[in-house]
Write an enzyme that holds these catalytic residues in place. Structure first.
Site, PDB file in Angstrom:
ATOM      1  N   ASN A  12       0.868  -1.182   0.000  1.00  0.00           N
ATOM      2  CA  ASN A  12       0.000   0.000   0.000  1.00  0.00           C
ATOM      3  C   ASN A  12       0.905   1.233   0.000  1.00  0.00           C
ATOM      4  O   ASN A  12       1.498   1.561   1.016  1.00  0.00           O
ATOM      5  CB  ASN A  12      -0.883  -0.035   1.263  1.00  0.00           C
ATOM      6  N   TRP A  13       0.998   1.874  -1.159  1.00  0.00           N
ATOM      7  CA  TRP A  13       1.899   3.038  -1.261  1.00  0.00           C
ATOM      8  C   TRP A  13       1.323   4.273  -0.575  1.00  0.00           C
ATOM      9  O   TRP A  13       2.007   5.269  -0.430  1.00  0.00           O
ATOM     10  CB  TRP A  13       2.161   3.375  -2.737  1.00  0.00           C
ATOM     11  N   LYS A  14       0.054   4.230  -0.216  1.00  0.00           N
ATOM     12  CA  LYS A  14      -0.635   5.395   0.365  1.00  0.00           C
ATOM     13  C   LYS A  14      -0.465   6.600  -0.561  1.00  0.00           C
ATOM     14  O   LYS A  14      -0.388   6.418  -1.770  1.00  0.00           O
ATOM     15  CB  LYS A  14      -0.120   5.681   1.779  1.00  0.00           C
ATOM     16  N   HIS A 100      -9.380   0.830   5.105  1.00  0.00           N
ATOM     17  CA  HIS A 100      -8.093   1.059   5.772  1.00  0.00           C
ATOM     18  C   HIS A 100      -8.319   2.007   6.952  1.00  0.00           C
ATOM     19  O   HIS A 100      -9.128   2.931   6.865  1.00  0.00           O
ATOM     20  CB  HIS A 100      -7.091   1.661   4.781  1.00  0.00           C
ATOM     21  N   GLU A 102      -6.745   4.420   8.053  1.00  0.00           N
ATOM     22  CA  GLU A 102      -6.542   5.851   7.764  1.00  0.00           C
ATOM     23  C   GLU A 102      -7.795   6.451   7.130  1.00  0.00           C
ATOM     24  O   GLU A 102      -8.097   7.620   7.340  1.00  0.00           O
ATOM     25  CB  GLU A 102      -5.304   6.034   6.868  1.00  0.00           C
ATOM     26  N   GLU A 170      -5.077  -5.162  10.773  1.00  0.00           N
ATOM     27  CA  GLU A 170      -4.084  -4.114  10.941  1.00  0.00           C
ATOM     28  C   GLU A 170      -4.347  -3.359  12.247  1.00  0.00           C
ATOM     29  O   GLU A 170      -5.183  -2.445  12.276  1.00  0.00           O
ATOM     30  CB  GLU A 170      -4.155  -3.124   9.778  1.00  0.00           C
ATOM     31  N   GLY A 176       2.707   2.128  10.732  1.00  0.00           N
ATOM     32  CA  GLY A 176       3.668   3.218  10.580  1.00  0.00           C
ATOM     33  C   GLY A 176       4.410   3.594  11.850  1.00  0.00           C
ATOM     34  O   GLY A 176       5.048   4.642  11.909  1.00  0.00           O
ATOM     35  N   SER A 214       3.618  -2.207  10.297  1.00  0.00           N
ATOM     36  CA  SER A 214       5.074  -2.191  10.505  1.00  0.00           C
ATOM     37  C   SER A 214       5.768  -3.496  10.097  1.00  0.00           C
ATOM     38  O   SER A 214       6.765  -3.880  10.715  1.00  0.00           O
ATOM     39  CB  SER A 214       5.414  -1.826  11.954  1.00  0.00           C
ATOM     40  N   GLY A 235       2.895  -1.172   4.248  1.00  0.00           N
ATOM     41  CA  GLY A 235       2.881   0.245   3.893  1.00  0.00           C
ATOM     42  C   GLY A 235       4.284   0.730   3.579  1.00  0.00           C
ATOM     43  O   GLY A 235       4.798   0.544   2.475  1.00  0.00           O
ATOM     44  N   GLY A 236       4.944   1.328   4.570  1.00  0.00           N
ATOM     45  CA  GLY A 236       6.254   1.967   4.366  1.00  0.00           C
ATOM     46  C   GLY A 236       7.270   1.098   3.622  1.00  0.00           C
ATOM     47  O   GLY A 236       7.953   1.579   2.705  1.00  0.00           O
TER      48      GLY A 236
HETATM   49  C1  PEP Z   1      -0.632   0.105   6.070  1.00  0.00           C
HETATM   50  O1  PEP Z   1      -0.769   1.300   5.887  1.00  0.00           O
HETATM   51  O2  PEP Z   1      -1.499  -0.677   5.643  1.00  0.00           O
HETATM   52  C2  PEP Z   1       0.533  -0.358   6.795  1.00  0.00           C
HETATM   53  C3  PEP Z   1       0.526  -1.565   7.249  1.00  0.00           C
HETATM   54  O3  PEP Z   1       1.540   0.550   6.959  1.00  0.00           O
HETATM   55  P1  PEP Z   1       2.991   0.233   7.582  1.00  0.00           P
HETATM   56  O4  PEP Z   1       3.493  -1.039   6.965  1.00  0.00           O
HETATM   57  O5  PEP Z   1       3.846   1.405   7.173  1.00  0.00           O
HETATM   58  O6  PEP Z   1       2.832   0.110   9.045  1.00  0.00           O
END
Ligand code: PEP
Length: 251
Positions: A12-14, A100, A102, A170, A176, A214, A235-236
């Site tokens: 997920n590049w957000k 998600h 967010e 999640e 993050g 994470s 994500g990251g």
């Molecule tokens: C996400 O946004 O779905 C996520 C898991 O982010 P991160 O891996 O950066 O925690």
């Protein structure tokens, strides 16, 4: 892990990626997937909506899949700024993330909205990845499992099958932050999700459950080995092709 549940590693590049960097990243992932010739796992890239078309073209023939990060519940109409599931499909997407945390937080998305978006994904022929997860306050109040249960019951539409649903667990506090639950905690949450899914679909045992929060190239192997974990939502660490491919290799 049941053999029917092919691991899915989703990035997920957000809200990250302009054309040049996004296409270079997509090409890096696509090249790695093509070289690996994986038939035992799936790798999915979810770029921002502006890049879905270009990333789908860059990934074509590589085996890497492309998805959206959200969709509107309606197929078209007066919804300024929104993107429909049909539009994502038309641009080359096969999957879409819905619910998600967010979006639940930033846009006030409720379980009912998330459910409508998952139904929209089905209508357009996309596979929805339905996200659920507890906040830190809910966790500290001992409510993790009940929150997961109510989000799941509210967000998964009737008629779900293993081919039409992926669930991502999640924990909001893990996204993050560099913090993750322990592997037994992940396994317990996933076992509970699968149990609750048993009341929602006859195919609960075959639905893929992703862990997200994470995940990185160092902790992926351990998290992915937890019971009932069938992949990761990243994500990251999905913003660097090498890191993301290392996570995919660990699956
Ligand atoms: C996400 O946004 O779905 C996520 C898991 O982010 P991160 O891996 O950066 O925690």
């Amino acid at each position: 892990m049941a053999s029917t549940r092919r691991p899915l590693i989703a990035g997920n590049w957000k809200m990250n990626g302009l054309r040049a960097d996004g296409l270079a990243l997509a090409k890096g992932v696509a090249d790695g997937v093509k070289q690996a010739k994986w038939s035992d796992r799936e790798v999915l890239i979810c770029p921002p909506a502006t890049l879905v078309l270009a990333v789908a073209e860059a990934a074509r023939g590589s085996g890497a899949l492309v998805g959206g990060q959200d969709c509107h519940a309606k197929p078209s109409g007066a919804h300024t700024g929104e993107v429909s599931a049909e539009m994502l499909r038309d641009a080359g997407a096969s999957h879409v993330i819905v619910g998600h945390s967010e979006r639940r937080t930033d846009c006030g998305e409720t379980d009912a909205i998330v459910r409508a978006k998952a139904e929209a994904a089905w209508r357009a022929g996309l596979l929805p990845i339905v996200c659920i997860g507890e906040t830190l306050a809910e966790r500290e109040a001992g409510k993790t499992l009940s929150v997961l249960e109510s989000q799941l019951k509210g967000s998964v539409p009737a008629g779900a099958t293993a081919a039409k649903l992926v669930v991502a667990y999640e924990p909001v506090w893990a996204i993050g932050t560099g913090k993750t639950p322990t592997t037994p905690e992940v396994a317990a949450a996933h076992a509970h999700i699968r149990k609750v899914l048993g009341g929602l679909t006859a195919e609960a045992a075959a639905v893929r459950l992703l862990y997200g929060g994470s995940v990185n190239s160092r902790n992926a192997a351990e998290l992915l080995a937890a019971g009932d974990v069938d992949g990761a939502l990243v994500g990251g660490a999905s913003l660097k092709a090498d890191d993301f491919l290392t996570i995919a290799k660990a699956a």
